[in-house]
Design a protein around this motif. Sequence first.
Motif, mmCIF file in Angstrom:
data_model
loop_
_atom_site.group_PDB
_atom_site.id
_atom_site.type_symbol
_atom_site.label_atom_id
_atom_site.label_comp_id
_atom_site.label_asym_id
_atom_site.label_seq_id
_atom_site.Cartn_x
_atom_site.Cartn_y
_atom_site.Cartn_z
ATOM 1 N N ALA A 195 -92.143 56.325 86.305
ATOM 2 C CA ALA A 195 -90.946 57.146 86.084
ATOM 3 C C ALA A 195 -89.880 56.344 85.357
ATOM 4 C CB ALA A 195 -90.415 57.663 87.420
ATOM 5 N N ARG A 196 -89.644 55.138 85.841
ATOM 6 C CA ARG A 196 -88.628 54.282 85.215
ATOM 7 C C ARG A 196 -89.044 53.888 83.794
ATOM 8 N NH1 ARG A 196 -84.724 51.187 87.585
ATOM 9 N NH2 ARG A 196 -85.726 51.308 89.635
ATOM 10 N N ALA A 200 -87.129 54.720 80.272
ATOM 11 C CA ALA A 200 -86.645 53.656 79.403
ATOM 12 C C ALA A 200 -87.179 53.790 77.983
ATOM 13 C CB ALA A 200 -87.029 52.295 79.979
ATOM 14 N N LEU A 201 -88.414 54.327 77.859
ATOM 15 C CA LEU A 201 -89.035 54.464 76.544
ATOM 16 C C LEU A 201 -88.772 55.824 75.901
ATOM 17 C CD1 LEU A 201 -92.501 52.808 77.296
ATOM 18 C CD2 LEU A 201 -90.541 51.788 76.129
ATOM 19 N N PRO A 218 -87.366 61.593 94.367
ATOM 20 C CA PRO A 218 -86.892 60.257 93.982
ATOM 21 C C PRO A 218 -87.407 59.817 92.611
ATOM 22 C CG PRO A 218 -87.574 60.254 96.277
ATOM 23 C CD PRO A 218 -87.993 61.579 95.711
ATOM 24 N N ALA A 219 -88.671 60.119 92.329
ATOM 25 C CA ALA A 219 -89.232 59.707 91.043
ATOM 26 C C ALA A 219 -88.589 60.463 89.886
ATOM 27 C CB ALA A 219 -90.740 59.911 91.032
ATOM 28 N N LEU A 220 -88.386 61.764 90.056
ATOM 29 C CA LEU A 220 -87.751 62.541 88.993
ATOM 30 C C LEU A 220 -86.307 62.103 88.778
ATOM 31 C CD1 LEU A 220 -89.131 66.160 89.569
ATOM 32 C CD2 LEU A 220 -89.953 64.398 87.998
ATOM 33 N N ASP A 221 -85.603 61.801 89.874
ATOM 34 C CA ASP A 221 -84.233 61.294 89.731
ATOM 35 C C ASP A 221 -84.232 59.976 88.956
ATOM 36 O OD1 ASP A 221 -83.174 63.426 91.096
ATOM 37 O OD2 ASP A 221 -82.987 62.369 93.015
ATOM 38 N N SER A 226 -82.995 56.900 84.222
ATOM 39 C CA SER A 226 -83.437 55.823 83.343
ATOM 40 C C SER A 226 -83.606 56.271 81.905
ATOM 41 C CB SER A 226 -84.783 55.260 83.838
ATOM 42 O OG SER A 226 -84.709 54.835 85.175
ATOM 43 N N PHE A 227 -83.549 57.569 81.666
ATOM 44 C CA PHE A 227 -83.923 58.094 80.349
ATOM 45 C C PHE A 227 -82.997 57.612 79.241
ATOM 46 C CE2 PHE A 227 -84.101 61.092 76.860
ATOM 47 C CZ PHE A 227 -85.473 61.238 76.691
ATOM 48 N N ARG A 228 -83.621 57.190 78.143
ATOM 49 C CA ARG A 228 -82.906 56.836 76.924
ATOM 50 C C ARG A 228 -83.508 57.651 75.782
ATOM 51 N NH1 ARG A 228 -80.552 55.280 80.477
ATOM 52 N NH2 ARG A 228 -79.700 53.208 80.949
#
Length: 354
Positions: A195-196, A200-201, A218-221, A226-228
């Motif tokens: 998820a992280r 990040a990617l 938790p994973a979706l949050d 972390s989304f870029r």
Amino acid sequence: MDAIRGTAHGTAPVPLSVLDLVTVGRGGTATQALRTSVDLARLAERRGFHRHWVAEHHSMPGVASSSPAVILAHLAAHTERIRLGSGGVMLPNHAPLVIAEQFGTLEALAPGRVDLGLGRAPGTDGATAAALRRTARPNEGADDFPQQLAELTRFLDDDFPGGHPYARIHAVPGPVQGPPGRPPVWLLGSSGFSARLAGALGLPFAFAHHFSAANTLPALDLYRESFRPSEVLDAPYAVIGVSALASDDEREARRQALTGALAMVRLRTGRPGLVPTPEEAEAHEFSPLEREFVDSWLGNVVYGTPDTVRAGLDDLQKRTGADELMITANVHGGDARLRSYELIADAYVLPTAG
């Protein structure tokens, strides 16, 4: 981006897709299971489902999906429009160049409708992972997943920098041969690591809610936080896999769902086998611990009449904010699985392709 973001159809709040484990039930064969997968892909295409993915598993008698690329090539030959993909290929089991070549071939066979979903788990037990990877360290590949992913992406784009040991190596079919392009990469996960990384990617992310429901939110949050933005996506796109089984009769839906639950009991206790029949599942004498597991498992399966299943899927989508629901029905009967997808399509008034 159009290859990733689907359009909601009918009255469904988000696109609906299919996750196919190529289930082998007791009394059946792998040949029959693979024929059912073709029937399911054709049904999914005809009834307005967005994509059809198959998942890599090994040394599990109850599934026949150890070779996603081979199955996807077969499905591509029997469909015309639906997106096809891996949900997923377990990258640590393979050399990145091999996967780039396999999915480059698939993209050449079915241009513009192939997805490459990648996972970092082995898709099996430790001993089988060692047999696949020829190493006594089953976690070695998983630990190297970001590096393997970067290497695979370089092969897919054919853009290793000058001076790199692989700069003169080309994954073929691939960009060195010209169009078509390459399949979009997705990351899959059942915890926070992928998820992280997906966030990040700036990659689309698919979460295995169907067997890791406690970790879904938790994973979706974590993915969204972390989304870029990237060249692939300007905003997060999250799919969740969900077990669902619709039937004309409430009792029959539970009978079928129980077959999948008993199969999971046996898998989790080191006794994997063919998916049991409804009669076998009903007759099974569950221990207190097994009953606790089954009750918990079925609590995360959406099953019942079409209206009940629709309400359950709608509620899950609202709670998670998922951009797409990928439905799996890991139960004994092929006919029951096909009927379930038909009923779900009816419940959402998905359009029927001409």
